[in-house]
Design a protein around this motif. Structure first.
Motif, PDB file in Angstrom:
ATOM      1  N   MET A   1      15.466  -4.565  18.018  1.00 10.70           N
ATOM      2  CA  MET A   1      16.137  -3.673  18.962  1.00 10.70           C
ATOM      3  C   MET A   1      15.122  -2.718  19.604  1.00 10.70           C
ATOM      4  SD  MET A   1      19.548  -2.760  16.733  1.00 10.70           S
ATOM      5  CE  MET A   1      20.132  -1.589  17.955  1.00 10.70           C
ATOM      6  N   VAL A   2      15.507  -2.166  20.714  1.00  6.93           N
ATOM      7  CA  VAL A   2      14.619  -1.235  21.422  1.00  6.93           C
ATOM      8  C   VAL A   2      14.846   0.151  20.851  1.00  6.93           C
ATOM      9  CG1 VAL A   2      13.953  -0.285  23.648  1.00  6.93           C
ATOM     10  CG2 VAL A   2      14.769  -2.649  23.509  1.00  6.93           C
ATOM     11  N   LEU A   3      14.016   0.527  19.885  1.00  2.00           N
ATOM     12  CA  LEU A   3      14.119   1.834  19.247  1.00  2.00           C
ATOM     13  C   LEU A   3      12.765   2.525  19.301  1.00  2.00           C
ATOM     14  CD1 LEU A   3      16.229   0.962  16.077  1.00  2.00           C
ATOM     15  CD2 LEU A   3      17.047   1.947  18.225  1.00  2.00           C
ATOM     16  N   THR A   4      12.794   3.816  19.283  1.00  2.00           N
ATOM     17  CA  THR A   4      11.544   4.579  19.236  1.00  2.00           C
ATOM     18  C   THR A   4      10.962   4.488  17.835  1.00  2.00           C
ATOM     19  OG1 THR A   4      12.662   6.624  18.580  1.00  2.00           O
ATOM     20  CG2 THR A   4      12.496   6.174  20.943  1.00  2.00           C
ATOM     21  N   PRO A   5       9.638   4.726  17.650  1.00  2.00           N
ATOM     22  CA  PRO A   5       9.037   4.700  16.311  1.00  2.00           C
ATOM     23  C   PRO A   5       9.728   5.649  15.341  1.00  2.00           C
ATOM     24  CG  PRO A   5       7.345   4.668  17.991  1.00  2.00           C
ATOM     25  CD  PRO A   5       8.626   4.897  18.718  1.00  2.00           C
ATOM     26  N   GLU A   6      10.145   6.803  15.827  1.00  2.00           N
ATOM     27  CA  GLU A   6      10.818   7.759  14.936  1.00  2.00           C
ATOM     28  C   GLU A   6      12.152   7.187  14.453  1.00  2.00           C
ATOM     29  OE1 GLU A   6      11.333  11.043  12.649  1.00  2.00           O
ATOM     30  OE2 GLU A   6       9.560  10.449  13.789  1.00  2.00           O
ATOM     31  N   GLN A   7      12.890   6.547  15.362  1.00  2.00           N
ATOM     32  CA  GLN A   7      14.154   5.924  14.975  1.00  2.00           C
ATOM     33  C   GLN A   7      13.941   4.786  13.985  1.00  2.00           C
ATOM     34  OE1 GLN A   7      15.493   4.930  18.924  1.00  2.00           O
ATOM     35  NE2 GLN A   7      16.884   6.736  19.031  1.00  2.00           N
ATOM     36  N   MET A   8      12.888   4.021  14.183  1.00  2.00           N
ATOM     37  CA  MET A   8      12.575   2.941  13.261  1.00  2.00           C
ATOM     38  C   MET A   8      12.304   3.472  11.859  1.00  2.00           C
ATOM     39  SD  MET A   8      12.737  -0.138  14.446  1.00  2.00           S
ATOM     40  CE  MET A   8      11.740  -0.911  13.190  1.00  2.00           C
ATOM     41  N   ARG A   9      11.550   4.573  11.784  1.00  2.00           N
ATOM     42  CA  ARG A   9      11.250   5.136  10.451  1.00  2.00           C
ATOM     43  C   ARG A   9      12.533   5.622   9.762  1.00  2.00           C
ATOM     44  NH1 ARG A   9       6.507   6.934  13.174  1.00  2.00           N
ATOM     45  NH2 ARG A   9       7.554   8.869  13.801  1.00  2.00           N
ATOM     46  N   VAL A  10      13.427   6.213  10.553  1.00  2.00           N
ATOM     47  CA  VAL A  10      14.699   6.680   9.968  1.00  2.00           C
ATOM     48  C   VAL A  10      15.495   5.497   9.407  1.00  2.00           C
ATOM     49  CG1 VAL A  10      16.916   7.743  10.487  1.00  2.00           C
ATOM     50  CG2 VAL A  10      14.823   8.727  11.409  1.00  2.00           C
ATOM     51  N   VAL A  11      15.562   4.428  10.168  1.00  2.00           N
ATOM     52  CA  VAL A  11      16.309   3.247   9.707  1.00  2.00           C
ATOM     53  C   VAL A  11      15.679   2.657   8.443  1.00  2.00           C
ATOM     54  CG1 VAL A  11      16.996   0.899  10.291  1.00  2.00           C
ATOM     55  CG2 VAL A  11      17.204   2.727  11.991  1.00  2.00           C
ATOM     56  N   VAL A  12      14.339   2.600   8.432  1.00  2.00           N
ATOM     57  CA  VAL A  12      13.651   2.053   7.259  1.00  2.00           C
ATOM     58  C   VAL A  12      13.931   2.898   6.022  1.00  2.00           C
ATOM     59  CG1 VAL A  12      11.395   1.599   6.235  1.00  2.00           C
ATOM     60  CG2 VAL A  12      11.878   0.872   8.583  1.00  2.00           C
ATOM     61  N   VAL A  13      13.859   4.230   6.178  1.00  2.00           N
ATOM     62  CA  VAL A  13      14.125   5.116   5.035  1.00  2.00           C
ATOM     63  C   VAL A  13      15.552   4.935   4.535  1.00  2.00           C
ATOM     64  CG1 VAL A  13      14.345   7.527   4.325  1.00  2.00           C
ATOM     65  CG2 VAL A  13      12.372   6.795   5.680  1.00  2.00           C
TER      66      VAL A  13
END
Length: 389
Positions: A76-88
């Motif tokens: 999906m088109v997400l910002t790096p910050e959003q990706m880190r939140v999802v991973v956590v």
């Protein structure tokens, strides 16, 4: 046909719908990859323990969800910050889910161990009964299995106890019969040797004594055969309609000479309408054994009375005497094979081998009835219960 006239499916024309389809596809791919890896591990490692199997199931479920979510989010088109939140979020929720799953799986493992302990106790069931469980198992199926195992252990313990009782009765019977046979056989041998040596001027008394001893031995052999037949479950299957009045009157008539010879009053009564179903010869023998036993243990001048009545859907035939009663310690054993209250009794023409009452019990049970003994004032009563015909 122009390009503008080509119809485009609505689901493809909607960007949001395309996003949902892509997310679903990536989620399936990620979950499928974890599932295939788990199946490969399960096939490669044979005979995993229950704990390992449950852990593999829990981890596969959690990792499939995390992998599917992570792959879909990655595309999906997400910002790096959003990706880190999802991973956590995926890492934390997956870890918590895995820990909770393993804790719940531990309960199933403990239940399985308790079931295994119960199964192992089956080997010890003939020696002791299984200990009662303090609380039921948490797994319904394992609780059902545990209940069946406990029931099997109880039955094995009861069967072993019955077997020990029967074995003790057999040993007691063999010892009793061996002792009872020794005296008449020794007497017969002495009488025969005396006749062979010509020591008797008149052999008539010797022959009468031999006849008495042979008759006694014959009755003992007949009783042993009847008892073995009853214990083997080969009782007669005849079911004749028998008036209890005839059964009582015939028994009294046949036992009257013995009672008169011993100075004992013998009488009885039964309603003409009372009818039972069974083998006439067997029931006659059971009642005759009870009457003969009562006469044998009643002192001269005493009384033996036979009565019959309908009692709770059964015919109750009661034989009461004035023998003075049976010791309370002997009452539970009067129907045991080979049991005789007076262990010092000398076998002879009027003595038994402790088989008469055991035969009565076997005949009663073969007819779907029962027999009991109880003390009354001045004597005792034996009650033979038989189903009505």
């Amino acid at each position: 046909m122009s390009a503008q006239s080509v119809a485009v499916p609505a689901v493809l024309a909607d960007p949001l719908a395309n996003t949902y389809v892509c997310v679903a596809v990536y989620s399936v791919v990620g979950a499928a990859a974890v599932a295939l890896a788990s199946l490969a591990v399960g096939r490669a490692v044979r005979q995993l323990s229950l704990r390992a199997n449950l852990a593999l199931v829990v981890l596969t479920t959690v990792l499939a969800v995390v992998a599917g979510t992570a792959l879909a989010v990655h595309k999906m088109v997400l910002t790096p910050e959003q990706m880190r939140v999802v991973v956590v979020v995926c890492a934390v929720s997956g870890t918590v889910a895995a820990l909770v799953g393993l804790v719940l799986a531990r309960g199933v493992v403990l239940d399985a161990r308790r079931v295994r302990t119960l199964a192992t106790s089956l080997a010890e069931a003939p020696v002791r009964r299984p200990a009662a469980r303090q609380r039921p198992l948490r797994t319904k199926e394992l609780e059902q299995i545990a209940g069946e195992l406990e029931l099997s252990a109880e039955r094995l313990a009861e069967s072993a106890a019955r077997e020990r009782t029967l074995e003790a009765a057999r040993r007691e019977l063999v010892a009793s019969v061996s002792h009872d046979l020794r005296t008449p056989l020794a007497g017969l041998l002495a009488l025969v040797e005396a006749l062979e040596d010509g020591l008797a001027d008149d052999p008539t008394p010797y022959l009468k004594s031999i006849r008495v001893e042979v008759d006694w031995l014959s009755r003992m052999v007949t009783d042993l055969f009847e008892l073995s037949r009853l214990q083997a479950g080969r009782a007669t299957s005849r079911a004749d309609a028998l008036p209890v009045h005839d059964l009582v009157s015939d028994t009294i008539a046949s036992a009257q000479p013995l009672a008169q010879g011993l100075g004992i009053e013998l009488d009885g009564t039964a309603p003409p309408s009372l009818v039972v179903s069974g083998d006439a010869a067997a029931l006659m023998r059971a009642l005759a054994n009870l009457v003969a036993n009562a006469i044998r243990y009643t002192s001269p001048g005493g009384r033996v009375f036979v009565a019959a009545e309908e009692r709770e859907g059964s015919a109750a035939v009661t034989v009461c005497d004035t023998c003075g009663g049976i010791p309370e310690a002997h009452l539970p054993r009067v129907f045991d094979v080979g049991f005789r209250g007076d262990s010092a009794r000398t076998p002879g023409a009027d003595a038994g081998a402790g088989l008469g009452l055991a035969i009565v019990k076997g005949i009663a049970e073969a007819h779907g009835g029962s027999v009991t003994a109880s003390n009354v004032e001045g004597g005792c009563c034996f009650t033979l219960l038989l189903p009505l015909g």
